[in-house]
Design an enzyme around this catalytic site. Structure first.
Site, PDB file in Angstrom:
ATOM      1  N   GLN A 191       0.827  -1.206   0.000  1.00  0.00           N
ATOM      2  CA  GLN A 191       0.000   0.000   0.000  1.00  0.00           C
ATOM      3  C   GLN A 191       0.858   1.252   0.000  1.00  0.00           C
ATOM      4  O   GLN A 191       1.066   1.886  -1.017  1.00  0.00           O
ATOM      5  CB  GLN A 191      -0.949  -0.019   1.201  1.00  0.00           C
ATOM      6  CG  GLN A 191      -2.010   1.069   1.152  1.00  0.00           C
ATOM      7  CD  GLN A 191      -3.131   0.824   2.160  1.00  0.00           C
ATOM      8  OE1 GLN A 191      -3.176  -0.204   2.824  1.00  0.00           O
ATOM      9  NE2 GLN A 191      -4.043   1.761   2.271  1.00  0.00           N
ATOM     10  N   ASP A 192       1.405   1.586   1.152  1.00  0.00           N
ATOM     11  CA  ASP A 192       2.180   2.800   1.356  1.00  0.00           C
ATOM     12  C   ASP A 192       3.645   2.421   1.554  1.00  0.00           C
ATOM     13  O   ASP A 192       3.921   1.408   2.184  1.00  0.00           O
ATOM     14  CB  ASP A 192       1.664   3.449   2.656  1.00  0.00           C
ATOM     15  CG  ASP A 192       1.600   4.949   2.612  1.00  0.00           C
ATOM     16  OD1 ASP A 192       1.389   5.495   1.517  1.00  0.00           O
ATOM     17  OD2 ASP A 192       1.753   5.570   3.668  1.00  0.00           O
ATOM     18  N   PRO A 193       4.601   3.211   1.064  1.00  0.00           N
ATOM     19  CA  PRO A 193       5.997   2.933   1.423  1.00  0.00           C
ATOM     20  C   PRO A 193       6.201   3.076   2.937  1.00  0.00           C
ATOM     21  O   PRO A 193       5.478   3.822   3.605  1.00  0.00           O
ATOM     22  CB  PRO A 193       6.784   4.013   0.673  1.00  0.00           C
ATOM     23  CG  PRO A 193       5.863   4.531  -0.381  1.00  0.00           C
ATOM     24  CD  PRO A 193       4.476   4.373   0.171  1.00  0.00           C
ATOM     25  N   ALA A 216       2.182   8.335   7.663  1.00  0.00           N
ATOM     26  CA  ALA A 216       1.579   7.281   6.839  1.00  0.00           C
ATOM     27  C   ALA A 216       0.456   7.840   5.973  1.00  0.00           C
ATOM     28  O   ALA A 216      -0.316   8.692   6.409  1.00  0.00           O
ATOM     29  CB  ALA A 216       1.040   6.167   7.735  1.00  0.00           C
ATOM     30  N   HIS A 217       0.401   7.382   4.748  1.00  0.00           N
ATOM     31  CA  HIS A 217      -0.660   7.730   3.786  1.00  0.00           C
ATOM     32  C   HIS A 217      -0.681   9.220   3.415  1.00  0.00           C
ATOM     33  O   HIS A 217      -1.672   9.705   2.872  1.00  0.00           O
ATOM     34  CB  HIS A 217      -2.050   7.307   4.303  1.00  0.00           C
ATOM     35  CG  HIS A 217      -2.102   5.895   4.788  1.00  0.00           C
ATOM     36  ND1 HIS A 217      -1.820   4.823   3.968  1.00  0.00           N
ATOM     37  CD2 HIS A 217      -2.370   5.377   6.008  1.00  0.00           C
ATOM     38  CE1 HIS A 217      -1.922   3.702   4.668  1.00  0.00           C
ATOM     39  NE2 HIS A 217      -2.244   4.014   5.906  1.00  0.00           N
TER      40      HIS A 217
END
Length: 229
Positions: free
Chosen positions: A63-65, A133-134
């Site tokens: 999804q996210d790094p 995050a995100h």
């Protein structure tokens, strides 16, 4: 199936689209303003650098790094040598230990050797602000990676898609299950791994599928570059 196409062939037009240019410009502007963005610029597209389109056999969607120092380097779930293995990847190793005889958990979390064998380790968002995050989830990366998945769906055949968690499964809804092999399970995160990721047997099932198609199975034991030379 088109075997000779490269990422450059199929993504050149997409990279000219206004949304994509805007995504790159926004990330560049944040870097120039002093924001720390992960991964480093040179690593943002490593998933495509290490796994060419005509070599894609397996897709693992992240999804996210990772948003901690030194972790993200452009491959989903992977971290650079010398960085502590993150919890989700530790759980992937635990599943491998439980399903693949002889698998020994490595002391690192560097998955480049998977990528070189045809495992596309694709995050659906390719950059993130440090510690947030995100933070780049709405920049346009999702549109780009939707296109990437649709191109694999269109131009490849018999690819194994490992869709772990609701986000990946929603993202993979466009995949044609008649052309490809889609495997679903909960995410390997400590929050959800016990709900069915452990025991899903996806790594074994992937290799059984590849062998049935006459393709070389994946060696799931991650090796550092100096170990494989």
């Amino acid at each position: 199936m088109t075997t000779s196409l490269t990422w450059h062939d199929v993504l050149a037009d997409e990279k000219q689209q206004p949304y994509f240019v805007n995504t790159l410009n926004t990330v560049a502007a944040e870097r120039q303003s002093g924001q720390t963005i992960y991964p480093p610029q040179k690593d943002v597209f490593n998933a495509f650098r290490y796994t060419e389109l005509n070599n894609v056999k397996v897709v693992i969607l992240g999804q996210d790094p990772y948003h901690g120092p030194g972790q993200a380097h452009g491959l989903a779930f992977s971290v650079r040598p010398g960085i502590a293995t993150p919890p989700s990847l530790l759980n992937m190793y635990k599943e491998l230990e439980g399903s693949l005889p002889g698998f020994v958990r490595p002391a690192h979390g560097y998955l480049e050797s998977w990528a070189h064998q045809g495992v596309l380790l694709l995050n659906t968002v390719l950059t993130v602000r440090a510690g947030q995050a995100h933070s780049h989830a709405s920049l346009g990366w999702e549109t780009f990676t939707d296109k990437v998945i649709s191109l694999i769906n269109e131009h490849r055949e018999g690819v194994v898609f490992l869709l772990w968690g609701a986000h990946a499964q929603k993202k993979g809804a466009i995949i044609d299950p008649k052309r490809h092999h889609v495997l679903k399970a909960p995410h390997p995160s400590p929050l959800s791994a016990h709900r069915g990721f452990f025991g899903c047997n996806h790594f074994v099932l992937t290799n059984e599928w590849l062998e049935k198609r006459g393709e070389k199975p994946i060696d799931w034991m991650p090796v550092l570059p100096m170990e494989s030379e």
